[in-house]
Design a protein around this motif. Structure first.
Motif, PDB file in Angstrom:
ATOM      1  N   ALA A  68      -2.202  -1.371 -10.260  1.00  0.00           N
ATOM      2  CA  ALA A  68      -2.356  -0.551  -9.000  1.00  0.00           C
ATOM      3  C   ALA A  68      -3.830  -0.540  -9.129  1.00  0.00           C
ATOM      4  CB  ALA A  68      -1.488   0.501  -8.990  1.00  0.00           C
ATOM      5  N   VAL A 128      -2.954   2.429  -4.240  1.00  0.00           N
ATOM      6  CA  VAL A 128      -2.082   3.812  -4.248  1.00  0.00           C
ATOM      7  C   VAL A 128      -3.226   4.675  -4.097  1.00  0.00           C
ATOM      8  CG1 VAL A 128      -0.816   5.503  -5.723  1.00  0.00           C
ATOM      9  CG2 VAL A 128      -0.557   3.030  -5.929  1.00  0.00           C
ATOM     10  N   VAL A 142       7.128   5.660  -7.714  1.00  0.00           N
ATOM     11  CA  VAL A 142       6.579   4.511  -7.678  1.00  0.00           C
ATOM     12  C   VAL A 142       6.238   3.864  -9.253  1.00  0.00           C
ATOM     13  CG1 VAL A 142       4.248   2.726  -7.140  1.00  0.00           C
ATOM     14  CG2 VAL A 142       5.475   4.557  -5.348  1.00  0.00           C
ATOM     15  N   CYS A 190       0.985  -1.229   0.143  1.00  0.00           N
ATOM     16  CA  CYS A 190       0.246  -0.028  -0.134  1.00  0.00           C
ATOM     17  C   CYS A 190       1.000   1.108   0.032  1.00  0.00           C
ATOM     18  CB  CYS A 190      -0.795  -0.069   1.222  1.00  0.00           C
ATOM     19  SG  CYS A 190      -2.169  -1.136   1.277  1.00  0.00           S
ATOM     20  N   VAL A 191       0.620   2.326  -1.003  1.00  0.00           N
ATOM     21  CA  VAL A 191       1.384   3.385  -1.129  1.00  0.00           C
ATOM     22  C   VAL A 191       0.385   4.500  -0.616  1.00  0.00           C
ATOM     23  CG1 VAL A 191       2.638   4.910  -2.542  1.00  0.00           C
ATOM     24  CG2 VAL A 191       2.832   2.449  -2.690  1.00  0.00           C
ATOM     25  N   GLY A 192       0.453   5.261   0.205  1.00  0.00           N
ATOM     26  CA  GLY A 192       0.120   6.648   0.484  1.00  0.00           C
ATOM     27  C   GLY A 192      -0.286   6.953   1.851  1.00  0.00           C
ATOM     28  N   LEU A 220       0.407   3.977 -13.357  1.00  0.00           N
ATOM     29  CA  LEU A 220       0.212   3.111 -12.280  1.00  0.00           C
ATOM     30  C   LEU A 220      -1.010   2.030 -12.659  1.00  0.00           C
ATOM     31  CD1 LEU A 220       0.153   6.163  -9.454  1.00  0.00           C
ATOM     32  CD2 LEU A 220       1.674   3.813  -9.848  1.00  0.00           C
ATOM     33  N   SER A 267       2.271  10.192  -0.087  1.00  0.00           N
ATOM     34  CA  SER A 267       1.250  10.269  -1.081  1.00  0.00           C
ATOM     35  C   SER A 267       1.412  11.722  -1.904  1.00  0.00           C
ATOM     36  CB  SER A 267      -0.090  10.062  -0.620  1.00  0.00           C
ATOM     37  OG  SER A 267      -0.528  10.920   0.389  1.00  0.00           O
ATOM     38  N   LEU A 285       4.448   9.217  -5.549  1.00  0.00           N
ATOM     39  CA  LEU A 285       3.637   8.790  -6.591  1.00  0.00           C
ATOM     40  C   LEU A 285       4.287   8.584  -7.811  1.00  0.00           C
ATOM     41  CD1 LEU A 285      -0.093   9.376  -5.988  1.00  0.00           C
ATOM     42  CD2 LEU A 285       1.574   8.165  -4.590  1.00  0.00           C
ATOM     43  N   PRO A 310       8.457   4.856  -0.778  1.00  0.00           N
ATOM     44  CA  PRO A 310       7.715   4.473  -1.866  1.00  0.00           C
ATOM     45  C   PRO A 310       8.585   3.632  -2.866  1.00  0.00           C
ATOM     46  CG  PRO A 310       7.469   6.641  -1.286  1.00  0.00           C
ATOM     47  CD  PRO A 310       8.539   6.349  -0.429  1.00  0.00           C
ATOM     48  N   ALA A 322       7.415   0.050  -4.297  1.00  0.00           N
ATOM     49  CA  ALA A 322       7.380  -0.399  -5.809  1.00  0.00           C
ATOM     50  C   ALA A 322       8.308  -1.568  -6.249  1.00  0.00           C
ATOM     51  CB  ALA A 322       7.833   0.857  -6.547  1.00  0.00           C
TER      52      ALA A 322
END
Length: 657
Positions: free
Chosen positions: A350, A325, A308, A293-295, A345, A300, A305, A397, A401
């Motif tokens: 994603a 994301v 990533v 999980c990115v954010g 993404l 974020s 982003l 990040p 990724a």
């Protein structure tokens, strides 16, 4: 005499007290930040103060935490906050517009100001040279009413940054390095102030990441100088007029100084179940993942982003991994769409989420039990993800990724990092379109505040007892977080506006019988370990014990915000000696408690089971003693024991406009 940046800002905001470590200090506040999870309690307590309008130059309510709306409770909260904001003169950012800390950095944070937020990660605004502090909802309500912010002045630690980061390292690795050094307790009572030639190489969003997550060390806040990068950021946001150059004087004094060689940093990861359990990615490489999980309120930004996307571009996420994301704001969402990052993404597989806190606080995307979830978030406390048996790792990040591609924790040095796409900003100001601004005062007075059945005013403590005679309700260990007292997740958070309903969740993960025991025994005493109450500023973790009849807690040490929340609601935070035993059901009698607090005594004696004597520490500042003797902060203000700062606030508002 030379001054550091923190001292400069505090000195220009002093209302009473002394800018000296360990002394009581009351400062005027320029900006207030509320969010929906803690904001309803803050707002209801503001109403209980009986003032007619906010008395700070800027106050903003953000709806960014619980927006899943599994029933109508969330919308009741949002409707209440929207109408409360309209009635009392706050700006209002609606659900889905973005995460409070990102929007505030984009739209409102300014160098040299003081921000007080009802969210522990409000410190993120320190990335632009602002003294930004998280606090409990009642303290924020009091400041918003014009009475300033009272706290114990922290030490200032200088952090010299040297060199430049390598391609695989990032700002997240800088703050993880500080956590590796200080763990989750070493920053208590401190502000981390950054300086040195390495500062200029860090973007504003990178600085915000560090300031946001510094509170995981237990620190009060962190701050960067306001420099040419700050000007660039403010120009980009259409706010050049807010810029002023600010930095520490040459030879400025610090309580201590440490140094980080940015070029020597390697990718780091915090392993379950604490942000302080930091290892190198190389040490954890190969851990199998089911989720990445990115954010969240860190990582974020557009830069995060785009990083990533630069690693994922032209490839697909490992089939055994779900990648989510989250953009930090709609402005960031617009930018990743216009720049092509969003499409990169999507093409990689994603799942794109709306700009809210979401999975960071267990609102959706709960991971599989006992399987590893790798996240760019700021906390990995047990159960915070929404899964009781979670195994959450925290990373940058770039690490996220690289790992999403392989299905195992992977060093980003092993990934091909393509050049980041240049940011393309959409025309117009999305914030001015979607964030409502205060109405004229004569209009505000006629607004009716919407109060659904889920909005229940919090309990008030009543007078402080002279003698406490009660049984030990529970004994918990070290580093217990406020998330175990008022849990995260869509179901528990939906009742945060109702302390009676919220109480049923307290300690449910670690002591399922706590709530019923407290009701049956008519209250009692909680015994904790080191760093009791770490994590979120949620004052529900203090209001629930008050509702259940708890007036004293004994722990070996306390996290800053939770300790102040206990004092604000009239609960005495006693210090337990390191070797003192305690068992559920023990009967304690503490005589002369109010006299000891009022007289400045440093200890009280508890008679345990009508036999043994137990000496308990009573380390409180003069201001804290006054609040407790008054019966809590609300009574303290109502009794006129803290003078109104209306003249100072009026002057500040005049200057701001």
């Amino acid at each position: 005499m030379p001054e550091n940046l923190t001292t400069k800002i505090l000195r220009t905001h002093v209302d009473s007290g002394e800018v000296f470590p360990g002394r009581d200090l009351t400062i005027s506040v320029d900006q207030v930040l509320l969010e929906d999870a803690t904001g309803t309690m803050a707002a209801m307590q503001f109403e209980m103060l009986g003032v007619d309008s906010v008395a700070v130059p800027l106050a903003v309510t953000y709806v960014d935490h619980n927006v899943l709306q599994i029933d109508d409770k969330n919308m009741q909260d949002h409707q209440y906050l929207r109408t409360f904001s309209a009635r009392y003169g706050l700006h209002y950012s609606p659900a889905g517009h973005g995460i409070s800390h990102y929007i505030h950095l984009e739209n409102y944070a300014r160098p040299g100001g003081v921000l007080l937020g009802a969210d522990s990660h409000s410190s993120m605004a320190g990335g632009v040279g602002m003294f930004a502090v998280g606090a409990g909802g009642l303290e924020v309500a009091v400041a918003m009413a014009g009475f300033g912010f009272d706290f114990v002045c922290p030490e200032v630690v200088g952090v010299e940054l040297r060199g430049r980061l390598t391609a695989a390292a990032s700002a997240k690795d800088i703050v993880l390095e500080l956590l590796r050094r200080h763990d989750v307790r070493g920053g208590r009572g401190k502000v981390f102030e950054f300086f040195g030639e390495g500062v200029s190489s860090l973007s504003t969003s990178a600085r915000g990441t560090i300031c946001n997550m510094i509170v995981e060390t237990g620190a009060t806040t962190a701050i960067f100088p306001s420099d040419s990068e700050t000007r660039r950021w403010l120009v980009e946001q259409g706010r050049e007029a807010d810029f002023q150059e600010l930095s520490a004087d040459g030879q400025a004094p610090y309580e201590s100084v440490e140094s980080i060689d940015l070029g020597a940093l390697v990718p780091l990861v915090a392993v379950p179940h604490s942000p302080g359990n930091v290892k190198t990615v190389a040490e954890t490489a190969g851990v199998e993942l089911s989720q990445v999980c990115v954010g969240s309120s860190v990582n974020s930004s557009y830069e995060d982003l785009a990083t990533v996307a630069a690693i994922l571009k032209g490839q697909q996420v490992h089939p055994g991994v779900q990648l989510t994301v989250t953009p930090g704001s709609r402005q960031i969402l617009q930018t990743i769409i216009a720049s092509g990052v969003y499409d990169d993404l999507l093409q990689a597989g994603a799942r794109m989420l709306e700009p809210i806190c979401g999975p960071c606080v267990g609102i959706g995307q709960a991971p599989l039990g006992n399987e590893a979830s790798l996240r760019t978030f700021n906390r990995n406390f047990p159960g915070r993800s929404g899964t009781a048996e979670d195994r959450v790792y925290l990373c940058s990040p770039a690490t996220a990724a690289a790992s999403a591609l392989t299905g195992v924790i992977t060093d980003p040095n092993e990934a091909a990092i393509q050049p980041l796409r240049a940011a393309v900003h959409a025309p117009g100001d999305i914030h001015s379109i979607l964030i409502s601004t205060p109405l004229p005062e004569e209009t505000r007075r006629g607004i009716e505040i919407a109060r659904g059945s889920n909005l229940v005013p919090p309990p008030e403590p009543g007078p402080m007892p002279g003698t406490v005679a009660a049984r030990v309700l529970t004994v918990v260990g070290d580093d217990v977080s406020t998330g175990d007292m008022a849990p995260d997740g869509a179901i528990a958070m939906s009742v945060w506006s109702n302390i009676k309903a919220c109480a049923t969740f307290m300690f449910r993960r670690i002591d399922p019988g706590f709530h019923d025991r407290a009701r049956q025994w008519g209250g009692g005493i909680i015994v904790g370990g080191e760093n009791y109450g770490q994590g979120s500023s949620r004052e529900h973790a203090a209001l629930v014990p008050l509702y259940l009849g708890v007036r004293v807690i004994a722990a070996r040490s306390y996290a800053r915000i939770h300790r102040r929340n206990l004092i604000s609601v009239g609960i005495v935070p006693l210090l337990l000696p390191p070797s003192a035993p305690a068992t559920v059901g023990d009967r304690w009698i503490i005589e002369g408690l109010i006299d000891a607090v009022a007289s400045g005594a440093m200890e009280v004696t508890a008679s345990v089971n009508d036999g043994q004597s137990l000496q308990l520490g009573l380390e409180l500042s003069p201001s804290e003693r006054s609040v407790l003797v008054s019966g809590g902060l609300l009574a303290h203000i109502r009794n006129g024991e803290r003078p109104n700062m209306s003249s100072a606030v009026t002057a500040a508002m005049t200057e701001a406009t």
